[in-house]
Structure formats: structure tokens, C-alpha cells
Scaffold this motif. Structure first.
Motif, mmCIF file in Angstrom:
data_model
loop_
_atom_site.group_PDB
_atom_site.id
_atom_site.type_symbol
_atom_site.label_atom_id
_atom_site.label_comp_id
_atom_site.label_asym_id
_atom_site.label_seq_id
_atom_site.Cartn_x
_atom_site.Cartn_y
_atom_site.Cartn_z
ATOM 1 N N ASP A 200 0.868 -1.179 0.000
ATOM 2 C CA ASP A 200 0.000 0.000 0.000
ATOM 3 C C ASP A 200 0.904 1.227 0.000
ATOM 4 N N SER A 201 0.929 1.945 -1.116
ATOM 5 C CA SER A 201 1.770 3.130 -1.248
ATOM 6 C C SER A 201 0.936 4.388 -1.130
ATOM 7 N N ARG A 202 1.482 5.382 -0.440
ATOM 8 C CA ARG A 202 0.785 6.659 -0.249
ATOM 9 C C ARG A 202 1.768 7.811 -0.463
ATOM 10 N N CYS A 203 1.236 8.874 -1.045
ATOM 11 C CA CYS A 203 1.999 10.107 -1.168
ATOM 12 C C CYS A 203 1.333 11.175 -0.307
ATOM 13 N N PHE A 204 2.098 11.764 0.578
ATOM 14 C CA PHE A 204 1.630 12.855 1.418
ATOM 15 C C PHE A 204 2.128 14.163 0.801
ATOM 16 N N ILE A 205 1.233 15.103 0.621
ATOM 17 C CA ILE A 205 1.572 16.351 -0.063
ATOM 18 C C ILE A 205 1.350 17.514 0.891
ATOM 19 N N LEU A 206 2.420 18.239 1.181
ATOM 20 C CA LEU A 206 2.344 19.436 2.019
ATOM 21 C C LEU A 206 2.004 20.614 1.110
ATOM 22 N N CYS B 89 10.203 4.154 3.637
ATOM 23 C CA CYS B 89 10.220 5.570 3.256
ATOM 24 C C CYS B 89 10.981 5.694 1.940
ATOM 25 N N ASN B 90 10.250 5.956 0.846
ATOM 26 C CA ASN B 90 10.878 6.094 -0.469
ATOM 27 C C ASN B 90 11.546 7.453 -0.637
ATOM 28 N N HIS B 91 10.772 8.519 -0.448
ATOM 29 C CA HIS B 91 11.286 9.877 -0.618
ATOM 30 C C HIS B 91 10.597 10.824 0.360
ATOM 31 N N VAL C 63 9.339 2.216 10.633
ATOM 32 C CA VAL C 63 9.723 2.692 9.311
ATOM 33 C C VAL C 63 11.176 2.325 9.035
ATOM 34 N N VAL C 64 11.447 1.871 7.808
ATOM 35 C CA VAL C 64 12.816 1.626 7.364
ATOM 36 C C VAL C 64 13.092 2.484 6.139
ATOM 37 N N LEU C 65 14.355 2.818 5.943
ATOM 38 C CA LEU C 65 14.726 3.593 4.762
ATOM 39 C C LEU C 65 16.176 3.328 4.417
ATOM 40 N N GLU C 66 16.533 3.683 3.182
ATOM 41 C CA GLU C 66 17.900 3.563 2.696
ATOM 42 C C GLU C 66 18.559 4.943 2.686
ATOM 43 N N VAL C 67 19.816 5.005 3.069
ATOM 44 C CA VAL C 67 20.592 6.229 2.906
ATOM 45 C C VAL C 67 21.920 5.880 2.248
ATOM 46 N N GLU C 68 22.430 6.811 1.435
ATOM 47 C CA GLU C 68 23.716 6.588 0.786
ATOM 48 C C GLU C 68 24.834 6.714 1.820
#
Length: 328
Positions: A84-90, A114-116, A150-155
């Protein structure tokens, strides 16, 4: 829609209230989504190498990753996944997109990826980015009450290289940075931002160095000989859901779950399901790469640690004292 209490910004002499809308709740179709200007903001905030195509984003958000189980077959093996993907827009003044957050919930692992996340440069400051992020997480908890965090990737950043670069800047007074120097500093700043949000990084308990996770190539349409060239190494970060019990004692199991959720359930299955017969080779490649990461860390004592160590914090302080303007 959720209003950010007490958050206003001046524009044309008038205060503009800020609110957050989310796909498939407030933004119901493609036309409404595109009209927010969030895709233009996405292009402004992220370089082409880090962006997905606008059409793919629309498809994931509004038709593919909508919480329904999807089935496909690869080489006679039946598979399924449920995202289930969601985009939150400020939005500023209920019209213009000035921030975005793109998240995917994997029902199998109960992890949110967390994609972006980004806020327009002119709207940063005053704690707005952090307030926006925390509101999104609260909304995600309401949408997915079973999620565990939440998990995310960082460079990754190279501490020794940054140390040498910052020392040179301090010594010479130079203020212009080459593109690769800017990239290195931005990596440190991004990790620092997530550190302020109380994320942890998966580390080897023996060395306390972050564990590297190799991401498969994102373009299965490339010749298979080019897939290795499209791979990237990341550190994985974790933030437990507020009020959830500590997961420190099972950090190794969480690491295994996070790697598979990000690179098999969310990445590989989504890409292969579009063409199961034509992408069998990609499936074998992607799952083998994930298997190598997990095998390499199978005997590692995995530990969750603060994103920045003491040496990193000193390095970050030295960079800030240089007062060179470099947005994340």
C-alpha cells in the motif's frame, strides 16, 4: 486533510496555512494528483538518477499498490505480494505543493518503507521539515495500525574522505565545492537529519560500522550484463513505531526482514509482476543479490545504533562552522 497546527508562512504579505493531503483519501485520481504540482516538486528536489518515472509513481499510488494482494507466476512458481503506497503532499494555502513524502507499507513484514521525503528549498527552516515528517508518521500509524516501524535507505558517506575535505576547507578558506564534494557532504547531512528524527542504523556490533546493503538495478529492461552497473550500496535505518516495545534484542531478525521487504517484496516483485515471463532472469538476479547480502551478514551480531557516532558529530559541527550554504 490535516492542518499543521501553528504552521504558517508569509507569502505576498499574507500568512499561508499549511496542510497535508494524502493519495486515495483526499487525492482520489490521477488528474487531481497531477494538479497538485507534486510531480514538478519531485523533479526539483531529486536528481534524475534518484527519481522514478512519473507514470510509474501514478500507477503505484493509484492502481497497483492499493492494499490488495497481487499474484503472479515465475518459472511455474506462484507468488504474491501486498503493498500500500501513499503520497503525502504538504500544501501552502491549500493549493501549491511545497513538500512531499512517498511511503510504502508492506503487509507481509508490517514495515513501512520511506521512499522519498522532501521540502522545497524556500520553505525549509523553522523546523517545518521535521514537523511535516512527524505528522506523516502519525498519519501512517492511523492508516496502518499493525505497522511496527519505518525503514529507509541512505547513501553511505566516507568519513575519512570528508575529514580530509573539511580540513582543507578550514585551512584554505575555500568556499566552492566540486560536485563530488557536495555529494559527500549531502550524504552526511542526510544521515544527520534522520539522526535528529531518532532513527537508528543497523551496525555490526563488533566494529560498530553500518552494515552495507546492496540494492538491485532498478531497470530490468536493461541488458542483463548492465544490471550490476546499476546496483547501489546503502545503509538501512530504522525507527520503531512510537510506543512499540524495543526491538534491540531481535535486531538481526529485523535486519533480515527489512532487507527482504525493501528489495524483494517492494522492489523485485513489483518490477517482475509487470512481465513475469520476460523478467524471470531479473527475478533470479535480484533475489540472488539479496541472498548474498543476507548470507554475508548471517553470522553478524547485528546492533541498532544512533545514526551518527561521536566522530561523525564532531565532523558535522566542523562543517557547520564553515557556514557554507549547501541544501540537502
Amino acid at each position: 486533510m490535516r492542518v499543521l497546527d501553528g504552521m504558517y508562512r508569509e507569502a505576498a504579505g499574507e500568512p499561508q496555512p499549511l496542510d497535508i493531503v494524502v493519495t486515495r483519501h483526499d487525492v482520489l485520481d490521477e488528474a487531481a494528483f497531477r494538479s497538485t504540482g507534486v510531480l514538478e516538486l519531485y523533479e526539483e528536489l531529486f536528481p534524475a538518477s534518484e527519481r522514478d518515472s512519473a507514470d510509474d509513481i501514478v500507477r503505484w499510488l493509484l492502481s497497483d499498490d492499493v492494499g490488495e494482494r497481487r499474484h503472479f507466476s515465475v518459472g511455474g512458481h506462484e507468488m504474491s505480494y501486498r503493498l500500500d503506497s501513499r503520497c503525502f503532499i504538504l500544501r501552502a494555502g491549500a493549493t501549491r505543493a511545497v513538500g512531499l513524502g512517498f511511503f510504502t507499507y508492506d503487509h507481509a513484514s508490517e514495515l513501512i518503507f520511506c521512499n522519498h521525503v522532501g521540502v522545497a528549498t524556500a520553505w525549509r527552516g523553522g523546523g517545518l521539515a521535521r514537523a511535516f515528517y512527524r505528522e506523516m508518521v502519525a498519519m501512517l500509524d492511523a492508516l496502518f495500525p499493525r505497522n511496527i516501524g519505518v525503514v529507509l535507505e541512505v547513501e553511505p558517506f566516507d568519513r575519512d574522505r570528508l575529514e580530509a575535505m573539511i580540513a582543507d576547507l578550514e585551512r584554505t578558506g575555500r568556499r566552492q565545492l566540486a560536485a563530488d564534494e557536495q555529494d559527500g557532504i549531502r550524504r552526511l547531512l542526510r544521515v544527520g537529519w534522520y539522526d535528529k528524527l531518532d532513527y537508528s542504523v543497523f551496525c555490526d556490533a563488533r566494529t560498530m560500522r553500518p552494515l552495507a546493503c546492496r540494492s538491485p538495478c532498478l531497470d530490468p529492461s536493461l541488458p542483463s550484463a548492465d544490471w550490476a552497473g546499476g546496483e547501489e550500496s546503502y545503509w538501512l535505518m530504522w525507527q520503531a513505531r512510537t510506543g512499540a516495545p524495543s526491538v534491540e534484542i531481535r535486531a538481526g531478525r529485523l535486519w533480515h526482514s527489512a532487507v527482504r521487504a525493501i528489495h524483494v517484496e517492494i522492489l523485485a516483485k513489483s518490477l517482475v509482476a509487470l512481465d513475469p515471463n520476460g523478467r524471470r532472469g531479473y527475478w533470479d538476479y535480484a533475489t540472488a543479490l539479496v541472498g548474498q547480502t543476507l548470507q554475508r551478514t548471517a553470522t553478524t551480531d547485528v546492533h541498532l545504533a544512533p545514526c551518527l557516532g561521536e566522530d561523525d558529530r564532531v565532523l558535522l559541527s566542523r562543517w557547520r562552522r564553515l557556514a557554507i550554504d549547501l541544501p540537502i
